[in-house]
Motif scaffolding. Structure first.
Motif, PDB file in Angstrom:
ATOM      1  N   ASP A  64      67.083   1.711  14.665  1.00 52.06           N
ATOM      2  CA  ASP A  64      67.533   2.429  15.859  1.00 52.06           C
ATOM      3  C   ASP A  64      66.616   3.603  16.176  1.00 52.06           C
ATOM      4  OD1 ASP A  64      69.611   0.677  16.084  1.00 52.06           O
ATOM      5  OD2 ASP A  64      71.114   1.996  15.204  1.00 52.06           O
ATOM      6  N   ARG A  65      66.276   4.379  15.158  1.00 50.97           N
ATOM      7  CA  ARG A  65      65.401   5.535  15.356  1.00 50.97           C
ATOM      8  C   ARG A  65      64.023   5.091  15.811  1.00 50.97           C
ATOM      9  NH1 ARG A  65      65.823   8.898  10.361  1.00 50.97           N
ATOM     10  NH2 ARG A  65      64.426   7.350   9.452  1.00 50.97           N
ATOM     11  N   LEU A  66      63.525   4.008  15.232  1.00 54.16           N
ATOM     12  CA  LEU A  66      62.213   3.508  15.607  1.00 54.16           C
ATOM     13  C   LEU A  66      62.166   3.078  17.063  1.00 54.16           C
ATOM     14  CD1 LEU A  66      61.351   1.270  12.508  1.00 54.16           C
ATOM     15  CD2 LEU A  66      60.376   3.507  13.050  1.00 54.16           C
ATOM     16  N   VAL A  67      63.211   2.403  17.501  1.00 56.85           N
ATOM     17  CA  VAL A  67      63.268   1.925  18.884  1.00 56.85           C
ATOM     18  C   VAL A  67      63.186   3.093  19.848  1.00 56.85           C
ATOM     19  CG1 VAL A  67      64.722   0.818  20.601  1.00 56.85           C
ATOM     20  CG2 VAL A  67      64.460  -0.220  18.341  1.00 56.85           C
ATOM     21  N   ARG A  68      63.907   4.167  19.559  1.00 55.69           N
ATOM     22  CA  ARG A  68      63.866   5.341  20.436  1.00 55.69           C
ATOM     23  C   ARG A  68      62.451   5.896  20.534  1.00 55.69           C
ATOM     24  NH1 ARG A  68      63.230  10.456  19.479  1.00 55.69           N
ATOM     25  NH2 ARG A  68      63.681  10.332  17.242  1.00 55.69           N
ATOM     26  N   ILE A  69      61.802   6.051  19.400  1.00 59.95           N
ATOM     27  CA  ILE A  69      60.452   6.621  19.393  1.00 59.95           C
ATOM     28  C   ILE A  69      59.472   5.708  20.122  1.00 59.95           C
ATOM     29  CG2 ILE A  69      58.538   7.336  17.910  1.00 59.95           C
ATOM     30  CD1 ILE A  69      60.675   8.085  15.791  1.00 59.95           C
ATOM     31  N   ALA A  70      59.563   4.406  19.871  1.00 55.07           N
ATOM     32  CA  ALA A  70      58.673   3.453  20.541  1.00 55.07           C
ATOM     33  C   ALA A  70      58.889   3.467  22.047  1.00 55.07           C
ATOM     34  CB  ALA A  70      58.897   2.047  19.988  1.00 55.07           C
ATOM     35  N   GLU A  71      60.136   3.542  22.464  1.00 52.16           N
ATOM     36  CA  GLU A  71      60.422   3.587  23.899  1.00 52.16           C
ATOM     37  C   GLU A  71      59.841   4.836  24.547  1.00 52.16           C
ATOM     38  OE1 GLU A  71      64.658   3.194  24.121  1.00 52.16           O
ATOM     39  OE2 GLU A  71      64.594   0.989  24.116  1.00 52.16           O
ATOM     40  N   GLU A  72      59.901   5.950  23.853  1.00 51.77           N
ATOM     41  CA  GLU A  72      59.334   7.182  24.404  1.00 51.77           C
ATOM     42  C   GLU A  72      57.815   7.077  24.524  1.00 51.77           C
ATOM     43  OE1 GLU A  72      60.657  10.590  22.218  1.00 51.77           O
ATOM     44  OE2 GLU A  72      62.794  10.132  22.514  1.00 51.77           O
ATOM     45  N   ILE A  73      57.173   6.479  23.528  1.00 51.16           N
ATOM     46  CA  ILE A  73      55.720   6.311  23.591  1.00 51.16           C
ATOM     47  C   ILE A  73      55.334   5.334  24.697  1.00 51.16           C
ATOM     48  CG2 ILE A  73      53.705   5.409  22.358  1.00 51.16           C
ATOM     49  CD1 ILE A  73      54.998   6.469  19.772  1.00 51.16           C
ATOM     50  N   ASN A  74      56.026   4.215  24.782  1.00 49.42           N
ATOM     51  CA  ASN A  74      55.705   3.197  25.790  1.00 49.42           C
ATOM     52  C   ASN A  74      56.054   3.644  27.195  1.00 49.42           C
ATOM     53  OD1 ASN A  74      54.638   1.285  23.984  1.00 49.42           O
ATOM     54  ND2 ASN A  74      56.682   0.541  23.452  1.00 49.42           N
ATOM     55  N   GLY A  75      56.887   4.668  27.317  1.00 45.94           N
ATOM     56  CA  GLY A  75      57.239   5.191  28.623  1.00 45.94           C
ATOM     57  C   GLY A  75      56.165   6.080  29.221  1.00 45.94           C
ATOM     58  N   ARG A  76      55.176   6.427  28.428  1.00 51.73           N
ATOM     59  CA  ARG A  76      54.077   7.255  28.916  1.00 51.73           C
ATOM     60  C   ARG A  76      52.953   6.371  29.448  1.00 51.73           C
ATOM     61  NH1 ARG A  76      53.357  11.221  23.642  1.00 51.73           N
ATOM     62  NH2 ARG A  76      55.419  12.230  23.692  1.00 51.73           N
ATOM     63  N   ASP A  77      52.124   6.927  30.284  1.00 50.95           N
ATOM     64  CA  ASP A  77      50.978   6.182  30.799  1.00 50.95           C
ATOM     65  C   ASP A  77      50.070   5.780  29.641  1.00 50.95           C
ATOM     66  OD1 ASP A  77      51.850   6.450  33.369  1.00 50.95           O
ATOM     67  OD2 ASP A  77      50.585   8.186  33.842  1.00 50.95           O
ATOM     68  N   GLY A  78      49.823   4.490  29.509  1.00 53.21           N
ATOM     69  CA  GLY A  78      48.916   3.994  28.491  1.00 53.21           C
ATOM     70  C   GLY A  78      49.488   3.894  27.098  1.00 53.21           C
ATOM     71  N   GLY A  79      50.746   4.291  26.920  1.00 51.57           N
ATOM     72  CA  GLY A  79      51.341   4.258  25.589  1.00 51.57           C
ATOM     73  C   GLY A  79      51.578   2.838  25.099  1.00 51.57           C
ATOM     74  N   ARG A  80      51.228   2.563  23.856  1.00 54.32           N
ATOM     75  CA  ARG A  80      51.439   1.241  23.274  1.00 54.32           C
ATOM     76  C   ARG A  80      51.976   1.405  21.862  1.00 54.32           C
ATOM     77  NH1 ARG A  80      46.542  -2.718  23.697  1.00 54.32           N
ATOM     78  NH2 ARG A  80      48.225  -4.243  23.510  1.00 54.32           N
ATOM     79  N   ALA A  81      53.246   1.053  21.686  1.00 53.16           N
ATOM     80  CA  ALA A  81      53.885   1.201  20.381  1.00 53.16           C
ATOM     81  C   ALA A  81      54.748  -0.004  20.083  1.00 53.16           C
ATOM     82  CB  ALA A  81      54.732   2.473  20.354  1.00 53.16           C
ATOM     83  N   LEU A  82      54.818  -0.361  18.807  1.00 51.35           N
ATOM     84  CA  LEU A  82      55.667  -1.442  18.330  1.00 51.35           C
ATOM     85  C   LEU A  82      56.493  -0.915  17.169  1.00 51.35           C
ATOM     86  CD1 LEU A  82      56.452  -4.508  18.169  1.00 51.35           C
ATOM     87  CD2 LEU A  82      54.571  -4.733  16.506  1.00 51.35           C
ATOM     88  N   ALA A  83      57.798  -1.153  17.189  1.00 50.15           N
ATOM     89  CA  ALA A  83      58.698  -0.718  16.125  1.00 50.15           C
ATOM     90  C   ALA A  83      59.000  -1.891  15.199  1.00 50.15           C
ATOM     91  CB  ALA A  83      59.993  -0.166  16.714  1.00 50.15           C
ATOM     92  N   VAL A  84      58.785  -1.700  13.898  1.00 52.44           N
ATOM     93  CA  VAL A  84      59.048  -2.743  12.905  1.00 52.44           C
ATOM     94  C   VAL A  84      59.812  -2.115  11.738  1.00 52.44           C
ATOM     95  CG1 VAL A  84      58.067  -4.453  11.341  1.00 52.44           C
ATOM     96  CG2 VAL A  84      56.913  -3.950  13.516  1.00 52.44           C
ATOM     97  N   ALA A  85      61.046  -2.506  11.553  1.00 51.87           N
ATOM     98  CA  ALA A  85      61.823  -1.996  10.429  1.00 51.87           C
ATOM     99  C   ALA A  85      61.230  -2.504   9.127  1.00 51.87           C
ATOM    100  CB  ALA A  85      63.282  -2.427  10.551  1.00 51.87           C
ATOM    101  N   ALA A  86      61.040  -1.593   8.166  1.00 48.69           N
ATOM    102  CA  ALA A  86      60.450  -1.982   6.884  1.00 48.69           C
ATOM    103  C   ALA A  86      60.801  -0.963   5.820  1.00 48.69           C
ATOM    104  CB  ALA A  86      58.927  -2.102   7.001  1.00 48.69           C
TER     105      ALA A  86
END
Length: 258
Positions: free
Chosen positions: A46-68
């Motif tokens: 859940d925490r990872l998804v939030r952070i990835a969404e914030e990064i991907n919401g920026r111009d040029g942001g590319r993030a992938l969340a993988v639970a591990a």
């Protein structure tokens, strides 16, 4: 070339472990802002998804969340595979996952049970070793590999009763130097030692009574974003002649020991 261009991370594919609301989140966002593709991992999806969404919401942001779970080899194998599938060869590994701390309230010194020792070594030492092994072919092929491990003052100055944690962090310091020698010249391996630090610079409830801030020269807790500059330096070409080293961002706790 503009001197600040040496700190850019354009096109770098980065794996970060232990990404939470503190240092991991700040570093992931900074790397993405500087052009990197970031694969963020932790046990909490859940925490990872939030952070990835914030990064991907920026111009040029590319993030992938993988639970591990960094202490599990199978999880790390999946993490590396997902990173390659999404972005290609891995360039940077930022080892931030940590475990194995015990407190006086947990039962003191002998709360360092066999299970605590195993967890501390698996997460704090073996995860770095395993990720180095799993990404070695990528880094050797492109010749610009970078491994950064987050150290702790506990690896340099005893913090009883957290003996297992301290010993594992001391082992991580030697592993950093060993990998730096073994993987050169295609991969640089360094450590970032952080001290008494929290997401907002305030003393957490669990730390009260330990006098951690009083042990350093600056006499306060650090905020997580105060270590971001050092993390950028180690991941970028600005540190191209640096390997086997540790940068200390700990308010002077280790550097000013009397």
């Amino acid at each position: 070339m503009n001197v600040l261009d040496r700190f850019r991370l354009d096109g770098r594919n980065v794996i970060l472990t232990g990404v939470g609301p503190g240092l991991g989140e700040h570093v992931a966002k900074a790397y993405a802002e500087l052009g990197a593709n970031v694969v963020i991992s932790a046990r909490s999806q859940d925490r990872l998804v939030r952070i990835a969404e914030e990064i991907n919401g920026r111009d040029g942001g590319r993030a992938l969340a993988v639970a591990a779970d960094a202490g599990e080899r199978a999880d790390l194998e999946n993490l590396v595979a997902r990173a390659r599938e999404a972005f290609g060869p891995v360039h940077v590994v930022f080892n931030n996952a940590a475990a194995g701390v015990v407190y006086a309230a947990d039962g003191g010194l002998w709360a360092n049970t066999d299970e605590v020792w195993k967890t501390a070594m698996d997460v704090n030492v073996m995860a770095t070793w395993r990720l180095a092994e799993l990404t070695a072919t990528d880094m050797e092929a492109h010749g610009n590999g970078i491994i950064i491990s987050v150290q702790s003052c506990g690896g340099f100055t005893p913090i009883p009763p957290a003996v297992a944690y301290g010993v594992s962090k001391a082992a991580l310091a030697f592993l950093t130097r060993s990998l730096a020698k073994a993987l050169a010249p295609h991969t640089r391996v360094n450590a970032l030692c952080v001290g008494s630090m929290s997401p907002d610079g305030q003393e957490a409830e669990i730390h009260k009574g330990l006098g951690l801030a009083e042990r350093n020269a600056i006499k306060r807790f650090g905020a997580a974003d105060e270590a971001v500059g050092a993390a950028i330096l180690l991941a970028s070409n600005a540190s191209s002649y640096t390997t086997g080293s540790t940068i200390f961002v700990e308010g002077g706790r280790v550097g000013t020991i009397a």
